[in-house]
Design a protein around this motif. Sequence first.
Motif, PDB file in Angstrom:
ATOM      1  N   ASP A   1       0.869  -1.170   0.000  1.00 37.77           N
ATOM      2  CA  ASP A   1       0.000   0.000   0.000  1.00 37.77           C
ATOM      3  C   ASP A   1       0.910   1.225   0.000  1.00 37.77           C
ATOM      4  O   ASP A   1       1.702   1.427   0.925  1.00 37.77           O
ATOM      5  CB  ASP A   1      -0.878  -0.031   1.250  1.00 37.77           C
ATOM      6  CG  ASP A   1      -1.868   1.119   1.326  1.00 37.77           C
ATOM      7  OD1 ASP A   1      -1.583   2.193   0.781  1.00 37.77           O
ATOM      8  OD2 ASP A   1      -2.934   0.931   1.946  1.00 37.77           O
ATOM      9  N   GLY A   2       0.815   2.042  -1.046  1.00 37.73           N
ATOM     10  CA  GLY A   2       1.692   3.192  -1.158  1.00 37.73           C
ATOM     11  C   GLY A   2       1.538   4.186  -0.032  1.00 37.73           C
ATOM     12  O   GLY A   2       2.472   4.935   0.267  1.00 37.73           O
ATOM     13  N   ALA A   3       0.374   4.207   0.618  1.00 38.97           N
ATOM     14  CA  ALA A   3       0.130   5.161   1.700  1.00 38.97           C
ATOM     15  C   ALA A   3       0.649   4.650   3.036  1.00 38.97           C
ATOM     16  O   ALA A   3       1.324   5.369   3.772  1.00 38.97           O
ATOM     17  CB  ALA A   3      -1.363   5.475   1.800  1.00 38.97           C
ATOM     18  N   SER A   4       0.353   3.386   3.359  1.00 34.44           N
ATOM     19  CA  SER A   4       0.717   2.842   4.668  1.00 34.44           C
ATOM     20  C   SER A   4       1.947   1.955   4.646  1.00 34.44           C
ATOM     21  O   SER A   4       2.466   1.584   5.698  1.00 34.44           O
ATOM     22  CB  SER A   4      -0.459   2.047   5.241  1.00 34.44           C
ATOM     23  OG  SER A   4      -0.725   0.907   4.431  1.00 34.44           O
ATOM     24  N   GLN A   5       2.410   1.580   3.433  1.00 36.59           N
ATOM     25  CA  GLN A   5       3.569   0.694   3.255  1.00 36.59           C
ATOM     26  C   GLN A   5       3.312  -0.704   3.828  1.00 36.59           C
ATOM     27  O   GLN A   5       4.254  -1.425   4.163  1.00 36.59           O
ATOM     28  CB  GLN A   5       4.826   1.301   3.890  1.00 36.59           C
ATOM     29  CG  GLN A   5       5.214   2.659   3.344  1.00 36.59           C
ATOM     30  CD  GLN A   5       5.417   2.641   1.837  1.00 36.59           C
ATOM     31  OE1 GLN A   5       6.129   1.790   1.303  1.00 36.59           O
ATOM     32  NE2 GLN A   5       4.787   3.579   1.125  1.00 36.59           N
TER      33      GLN A   5
ATOM     34  N   ASP B   1     -10.116   0.984  -3.596  1.00 37.57           N
ATOM     35  CA  ASP B   1      -8.998   1.310  -2.712  1.00 37.57           C
ATOM     36  C   ASP B   1      -7.735   1.733  -3.473  1.00 37.57           C
ATOM     37  O   ASP B   1      -7.022   2.621  -3.022  1.00 37.57           O
ATOM     38  CB  ASP B   1      -8.649   0.100  -1.830  1.00 37.57           C
ATOM     39  CG  ASP B   1      -9.738  -0.210  -0.821  1.00 37.57           C
ATOM     40  OD1 ASP B   1     -10.359   0.739  -0.314  1.00 37.57           O
ATOM     41  OD2 ASP B   1      -9.973  -1.398  -0.548  1.00 37.57           O
TER      42      ASP B   1
ATOM     43  N   ARG C   1       4.347  -0.318  -5.267  1.00 35.21           N
ATOM     44  CA  ARG C   1       3.543   0.442  -4.311  1.00 35.21           C
ATOM     45  C   ARG C   1       2.314   1.008  -5.026  1.00 35.21           C
ATOM     46  O   ARG C   1       2.439   1.831  -5.923  1.00 35.21           O
ATOM     47  CB  ARG C   1       4.377   1.567  -3.687  1.00 35.21           C
ATOM     48  CG  ARG C   1       5.504   1.046  -2.800  1.00 35.21           C
ATOM     49  CD  ARG C   1       6.381   2.167  -2.266  1.00 35.21           C
ATOM     50  NE  ARG C   1       7.330   1.683  -1.277  1.00 35.21           N
ATOM     51  CZ  ARG C   1       8.506   1.133  -1.587  1.00 35.21           C
ATOM     52  NH1 ARG C   1       8.869   1.022  -2.873  1.00 35.21           N
ATOM     53  NH2 ARG C   1       9.317   0.694  -0.629  1.00 35.21           N
TER      54      ARG C   1
ATOM     55  N   ALA D   1      -0.949   3.177  -5.630  1.00 37.88           N
ATOM     56  CA  ALA D   1      -1.482   4.485  -5.236  1.00 37.88           C
ATOM     57  C   ALA D   1      -2.954   4.351  -4.852  1.00 37.88           C
ATOM     58  O   ALA D   1      -3.688   3.521  -5.411  1.00 37.88           O
ATOM     59  CB  ALA D   1      -1.322   5.485  -6.371  1.00 37.88           C
ATOM     60  N   SER D   2      -3.375   5.155  -3.904  1.00 34.99           N
ATOM     61  CA  SER D   2      -4.768   5.112  -3.457  1.00 34.99           C
ATOM     62  C   SER D   2      -5.705   5.628  -4.533  1.00 34.99           C
ATOM     63  O   SER D   2      -5.368   6.561  -5.270  1.00 34.99           O
ATOM     64  CB  SER D   2      -4.942   5.955  -2.186  1.00 34.99           C
ATOM     65  OG  SER D   2      -4.229   5.394  -1.118  1.00 34.99           O
TER      66      SER D   2
ATOM     67  N   ARG E   1     -10.860   7.047  -1.570  1.00 33.37           N
ATOM     68  CA  ARG E   1     -10.577   5.696  -1.086  1.00 33.37           C
ATOM     69  C   ARG E   1     -11.448   5.345   0.117  1.00 33.37           C
ATOM     70  O   ARG E   1     -11.672   6.153   1.005  1.00 33.37           O
ATOM     71  CB  ARG E   1      -9.104   5.600  -0.698  1.00 33.37           C
ATOM     72  CG  ARG E   1      -8.710   4.248  -0.113  1.00 33.37           C
ATOM     73  CD  ARG E   1      -7.231   4.182   0.089  1.00 33.37           C
ATOM     74  NE  ARG E   1      -6.841   3.000   0.824  1.00 33.37           N
ATOM     75  CZ  ARG E   1      -5.593   2.608   0.984  1.00 33.37           C
ATOM     76  NH1 ARG E   1      -4.614   3.328   0.470  1.00 33.37           N
ATOM     77  NH2 ARG E   1      -5.303   1.514   1.664  1.00 33.37           N
TER      78      ARG E   1
END
Length: 233
Positions: free
Chosen positions: A131-135, A186, A207, A209-210, A214
Amino acid sequence: MNTSLPISIPQPCTRPWAAMTPTAHGRHCGACQTEVVDFTRLSGAEILAYLARRGGRPVCALANTTQLAAPAPVAPWRRWLLAGLALLGWQPVSSCGTRLPQQLPAQATAAATNSAAAPAPQLIIRGQVLDGASQTAVPQVNVFLNDTKFGTVTDAEGRFELVLARDWAPIAGGTVELRFVGSPFDFQEQTVRLDARAASPGLLVVRLASAPNRGRLMGSIRMAEPPMKPPVK
């Protein structure tokens, strides 16, 4: 805090919320010529009161997934049925309408050689989807190969592996294109291109992107049907 309500959006709409015209209660959809009510800023009680005032008339809304009723669990008999169909070659369809990747055909794989002089007949691609936002790892992401129906799906840790014969027709031209398709509500679809003629790459980290808005769904609201009373004998 949002709580789950006895409502659902069985057929989510993919039209961009940002492109709609703001209204008093949400936004106006020019394609459907209807107002899309913004439930994300309402409490559960306010949503139920609004639906009651509508008196059963259709309502289109934007809602957080946490406000919607959880999907019904898959019955054991249906899980066995899906497994049986998969063994027979049928491919189930995901909730977003995209067919799942099929296993690679026999001609796509090649046996390894022990000859040090001969070029490696296999291209091995290993990677992990985050997940690019939360890794954090993203499971159940469909990984499609080039323009084919073949590929794989990430595991619980977001990892995947593909072992390909370099002379397999779809990659014989020298290019491997991996298309990563997660939940469209998502993540945005992402494509990664690799050189099929080069040595096998190291661990590929992708990764995602959202997606816009989302965690939200938009579409016609459906109220959960209350249980029916048993017949009186």
